[in-house]
Design a protein around this motif. Sequence first.
Motif, PDB file in Angstrom:
ATOM      1  N   TYR A   1      -0.259  -2.277  -7.395  1.00 32.42           N
ATOM      2  CA  TYR A   1      -0.157  -1.901  -5.785  1.00 32.42           C
ATOM      3  C   TYR A   1       0.435  -0.737  -5.468  1.00 32.42           C
ATOM      4  O   TYR A   1      -0.247   0.207  -4.820  1.00 32.42           O
ATOM      5  CB  TYR A   1       0.861  -2.999  -5.094  1.00 32.42           C
ATOM      6  CG  TYR A   1       0.888  -2.951  -3.783  1.00 32.42           C
ATOM      7  CD1 TYR A   1      -0.153  -3.337  -2.907  1.00 32.42           C
ATOM      8  CD2 TYR A   1       1.865  -1.886  -3.186  1.00 32.42           C
ATOM      9  CE1 TYR A   1      -0.240  -3.131  -1.395  1.00 32.42           C
ATOM     10  CE2 TYR A   1       1.885  -1.836  -1.725  1.00 32.42           C
ATOM     11  CZ  TYR A   1       0.800  -2.330  -0.906  1.00 32.42           C
ATOM     12  OH  TYR A   1       0.971  -2.127   0.468  1.00 32.42           O
ATOM     13  N   PHE A   2       1.342  -0.082  -6.337  1.00 30.00           N
ATOM     14  CA  PHE A   2       1.859   1.030  -6.200  1.00 30.00           C
ATOM     15  C   PHE A   2       0.745   2.163  -6.442  1.00 30.00           C
ATOM     16  O   PHE A   2       0.463   3.192  -5.873  1.00 30.00           O
ATOM     17  CB  PHE A   2       2.940   1.078  -6.845  1.00 30.00           C
ATOM     18  CG  PHE A   2       3.621   2.831  -6.780  1.00 30.00           C
ATOM     19  CD1 PHE A   2       4.222   3.008  -5.630  1.00 30.00           C
ATOM     20  CD2 PHE A   2       3.574   3.819  -7.740  1.00 30.00           C
ATOM     21  CE1 PHE A   2       4.944   4.334  -5.390  1.00 30.00           C
ATOM     22  CE2 PHE A   2       4.042   5.099  -7.708  1.00 30.00           C
ATOM     23  CZ  PHE A   2       4.743   5.477  -6.402  1.00 30.00           C
ATOM     24  N   HIS A   3       0.016   1.965  -7.788  1.00 27.85           N
ATOM     25  CA  HIS A   3      -0.959   2.986  -8.223  1.00 27.85           C
ATOM     26  C   HIS A   3      -2.032   3.118  -7.307  1.00 27.85           C
ATOM     27  O   HIS A   3      -2.375   4.177  -6.921  1.00 27.85           O
ATOM     28  CB  HIS A   3      -1.253   2.276  -9.607  1.00 27.85           C
ATOM     29  CG  HIS A   3      -2.375   3.145 -10.220  1.00 27.85           C
ATOM     30  ND1 HIS A   3      -2.182   4.193 -10.776  1.00 27.85           N
ATOM     31  CD2 HIS A   3      -3.834   2.723 -10.318  1.00 27.85           C
ATOM     32  CE1 HIS A   3      -3.486   4.883 -11.145  1.00 27.85           C
ATOM     33  NE2 HIS A   3      -4.477   4.051 -10.962  1.00 27.85           N
TER      34      HIS A   3
ATOM     35  N   ARG B   1       6.834  -0.715   0.574  1.00 21.09           N
ATOM     36  CA  ARG B   1       5.851  -1.960   0.582  1.00 21.09           C
ATOM     37  C   ARG B   1       5.822  -2.505  -1.087  1.00 21.09           C
ATOM     38  O   ARG B   1       5.558  -3.624  -1.243  1.00 21.09           O
ATOM     39  CB  ARG B   1       4.371  -1.429   0.893  1.00 21.09           C
ATOM     40  CG  ARG B   1       4.225  -1.715   2.430  1.00 21.09           C
ATOM     41  CD  ARG B   1       2.996  -1.225   2.826  1.00 21.09           C
ATOM     42  NE  ARG B   1       2.710   0.159   3.112  1.00 21.09           N
ATOM     43  CZ  ARG B   1       2.045   1.183   2.479  1.00 21.09           C
ATOM     44  NH1 ARG B   1       0.905   0.536   1.894  1.00 21.09           N
ATOM     45  NH2 ARG B   1       1.731   2.338   2.706  1.00 21.09           N
ATOM     46  N   THR B   2       5.903  -1.743  -1.911  1.00 19.62           N
ATOM     47  CA  THR B   2       5.752  -1.968  -3.547  1.00 19.62           C
ATOM     48  C   THR B   2       6.768  -2.729  -3.420  1.00 19.62           C
ATOM     49  O   THR B   2       6.640  -4.033  -4.338  1.00 19.62           O
ATOM     50  CB  THR B   2       5.698  -0.732  -4.349  1.00 19.62           C
ATOM     51  OG1 THR B   2       4.496   0.043  -3.801  1.00 19.62           O
ATOM     52  CG2 THR B   2       5.523  -1.231  -5.658  1.00 19.62           C
TER      53      THR B   2
ATOM     54  N   PRO C   1       3.268  -5.356  -8.922  1.00 19.79           N
ATOM     55  CA  PRO C   1       3.708  -4.258  -7.815  1.00 19.79           C
ATOM     56  C   PRO C   1       3.329  -3.099  -8.447  1.00 19.79           C
ATOM     57  O   PRO C   1       2.848  -2.030  -7.848  1.00 19.79           O
ATOM     58  CB  PRO C   1       5.187  -4.326  -8.083  1.00 19.79           C
ATOM     59  CG  PRO C   1       5.226  -5.471  -9.281  1.00 19.79           C
ATOM     60  CD  PRO C   1       4.186  -6.168  -9.396  1.00 19.79           C
TER      61      PRO C   1
ATOM     62  N   GLN D   1      -1.123   4.749  -4.058  1.00 18.74           N
ATOM     63  CA  GLN D   1      -0.803   6.267  -4.374  1.00 18.74           C
ATOM     64  C   GLN D   1      -2.293   7.044  -4.261  1.00 18.74           C
ATOM     65  O   GLN D   1      -2.256   8.142  -3.674  1.00 18.74           O
ATOM     66  CB  GLN D   1      -0.126   6.406  -5.583  1.00 18.74           C
ATOM     67  CG  GLN D   1       0.400   7.830  -5.634  1.00 18.74           C
ATOM     68  CD  GLN D   1       0.175   8.213  -7.396  1.00 18.74           C
ATOM     69  OE1 GLN D   1      -0.666   7.673  -8.002  1.00 18.74           O
ATOM     70  NE2 GLN D   1       1.254   8.889  -7.776  1.00 18.74           N
TER      71      GLN D   1
ATOM     72  N   VAL E   1       5.977  -6.079  -2.341  1.00 12.50           N
ATOM     73  CA  VAL E   1       5.076  -6.774  -3.239  1.00 12.50           C
ATOM     74  C   VAL E   1       5.857  -7.372  -4.412  1.00 12.50           C
ATOM     75  O   VAL E   1       5.519  -8.419  -5.010  1.00 12.50           O
ATOM     76  CB  VAL E   1       3.653  -5.912  -3.671  1.00 12.50           C
ATOM     77  CG1 VAL E   1       3.112  -6.480  -4.560  1.00 12.50           C
ATOM     78  CG2 VAL E   1       2.996  -5.501  -2.427  1.00 12.50           C
ATOM     79  N   ALA E   2       6.722  -6.566  -4.977  1.00  9.44           N
ATOM     80  CA  ALA E   2       7.363  -6.854  -6.337  1.00  9.44           C
ATOM     81  C   ALA E   2       8.213  -8.043  -6.136  1.00  9.44           C
ATOM     82  O   ALA E   2       8.540  -9.209  -6.941  1.00  9.44           O
ATOM     83  CB  ALA E   2       8.383  -5.821  -6.790  1.00  9.44           C
TER      84      ALA E   2
ATOM     85  N   LEU F   1       5.314   3.880   0.903  1.00  8.31           N
ATOM     86  CA  LEU F   1       4.777   3.127   0.005  1.00  8.31           C
ATOM     87  C   LEU F   1       5.462   2.302  -0.996  1.00  8.31           C
ATOM     88  O   LEU F   1       5.375   1.237  -1.626  1.00  8.31           O
ATOM     89  CB  LEU F   1       3.899   3.911  -0.922  1.00  8.31           C
ATOM     90  CG  LEU F   1       2.954   3.359  -2.157  1.00  8.31           C
ATOM     91  CD1 LEU F   1       1.938   2.407  -1.594  1.00  8.31           C
ATOM     92  CD2 LEU F   1       2.139   4.394  -2.788  1.00  8.31           C
TER      93      LEU F   1
END
Length: 651
Positions: free
Chosen positions: A64-66, A176-177, A61, A69, A180-181, A173
Amino acid sequence: MRASPSTVFRHPSAAGSDAAHLALFTSQRDPSGSWVIGSGLARLTTVIATIAALVVATVLPLAYFHFGQQFEAGQIEAETKQEASLVSSLISHNPANWQTEITRLLAILNSFPGPEAYTHTIYDAKGSVVVQLGHHSKNAPWPLALELVEARRIYQADRVVAQVEIRRPLDDLLTRTAFVAAIASLLALLLFVALRVMPLRALQRAVQDASFLASHDAMTGLPNRTLFQDRLRQALAQSRRLGGETAVLCVDLDRFKDVNDTLGHAAGDQLLRRVTGRLRTCLRETDTLARLGGDEFAIIQSGPAQPEAAAVVAQRIVERLAEPFDLNGHEAIIGCSVGIALSTGMPSDNPEAVLRSADLALYRAKEEGRGTFCFFEEEMNIRLNARKRLETDLRRALAEEQFQLHYQPQIDLASGRLVGVEALLRWYHPERGPILPGDFIPVAEDTGLIGPLGEWVLQTACRQATRWPGLKMAVNLSPVQFRMPGLELSVARVLAETGMLGERLELEITESVLLHDTEATITTLRALKNLGVSVAMDDFGTGYSSLGYLRRFPFDKIKIDRSFVCDVAEGGDATAIVRAVVRLGRSLGIRTNAEGVETGPQAEFLAVEGCDEVQGYHFGRPMMAADIEQMIRAAPIAGEFNTSQRRVTQG
Ligand code: C2E
Ligand code: MG
Ligand code: MG
């Protein structure tokens, strides 16, 4: 319960499996020291699996976030740049009143169709909002309102005249993160299971299998001797604490070897499995059945009503195993003997003692004719100790030369001449006095001492025979001695060392020698004959008395057993048998010797029937060499022999 290393190897299906299961991961060593699977390995696997799961659950996650962004930031950076360039060109057309061209400014902002959540703002030089498109959401789903801000200043003659700014909230975002987490957590959980639970389970199962094999017999699946002793120790301790008695039953199959020899090992294995099945039907669930090895089984039976309960089970086992087995179309009747020992009076911490007692009782059952059961009695223990003492004394006797040979005259019936002697072994025990061969030869056979002892007999008899030219020397060979490798070499060596002629030596063997491995036996017999040595069949009539033996190997003499000779003068079966054997010998060209002739009428009967040779108390007891020498000096003249007259009598 006393801690025992063998507890580690209990199968889950066995009683007390929980304790064993625990022991598997807490103990460090098994009884043989071969398995070391402890909590350390379990902990290491847990740490590795946890780290892997945490990495998956967090890195996925976060990454994905990184990257999400980064992507968003790149987008609004490009848009801000384009907006700034459009606003800059509008300002350059109308530097004084560009702020009033709201419609055109809005048109610029509207030409970037970003998500609604975007906020586009154009500030003037003082920082006041000139025009704004979009707005901040007041109800962001996340407590932390994260957003990306990109601003670009517009210069004219090195002076800031305006600023374009795009704000991008990261709520979607983050949502969505979070999704994903959630998936990553699920993956992490699966990974944990795969890395921690599954390998450990497989390992645990492998260890359990190995433990099972270490404590069970692979063929029948029954507990082996190690586990049996462990269970017996527990049963004895329980009997002591709760009262009641424990019975140990040793079961030995009577004719298993015959099945193995005739039908092969596969049939033997099949038979053992069938026997296991039948034994199970004779027992309760609380009884322990084990295979101690070969065709030997053992049972632990705890509870009240002993010894009756043990006797009932033993009787049932004897009956069940007496029924025929069908082995691939072959019928096998084997039967069994059972020895029983009870825990009363036995040391409760010594299962070996109870097992040994049951074993002794088993021997007694076998002695009593097999197909029966027998309880252990103290008297057997006394006999066991006496036998052990005899073993020790026998070893010493050989070193201290406590043995002597006596010689029994053999008389030719036709001539009345002394034609030979039979060497008979005597042991003069320093405390117990003379011991007869029947009491110590079996012990010598069991301990292997028969090898050196037999060689001593052969040496002594041959050396003695060289002083008695013209006499044959008969020496008894035990079946065990006969089967020892290199017998013919040792006979040849003794003949060479003593200077004795092979023709003057006669070796006496019993029928039991011919029972096993007939090919090898015939080879050995032939090798002996090649040395010139003659071979006599001793105690004829007491064994299988198979005439096939007489055909397969050319014996030089048949010695009719004493048990027939003693009844010959009375008529009846013995008379008929002796008569038949004498005639058989004559027609096959084999000399006959009647053993144990004690009376004149017996001797007369044998002479009339045409028996060649006699020996027995009537003609002379086994005697010292000096007495034989005296007998030789007073040797009767050929033809003068009177069967009813006692010639020599020695003590
Ligand atoms: P065997 O070879 O059949 O020996 C004959 C046995 O009958 C001898 O017993 C002998 O003393 C006994 N005997 C002889 N004549 C008479 C008689 O008229 N009446 C009675 N009642 N008995 C008679 P012994 O010496 O006690 O030997 C018993 C057995 O021990 C022998 O039976 C033989 O099988 C074995 N044995 C003796 N010496 C040796 C030996 O040096 N080596 C081996 N392997 N076995 C031996
Ligand atoms: Mg003999
Ligand atoms: Mg004999």
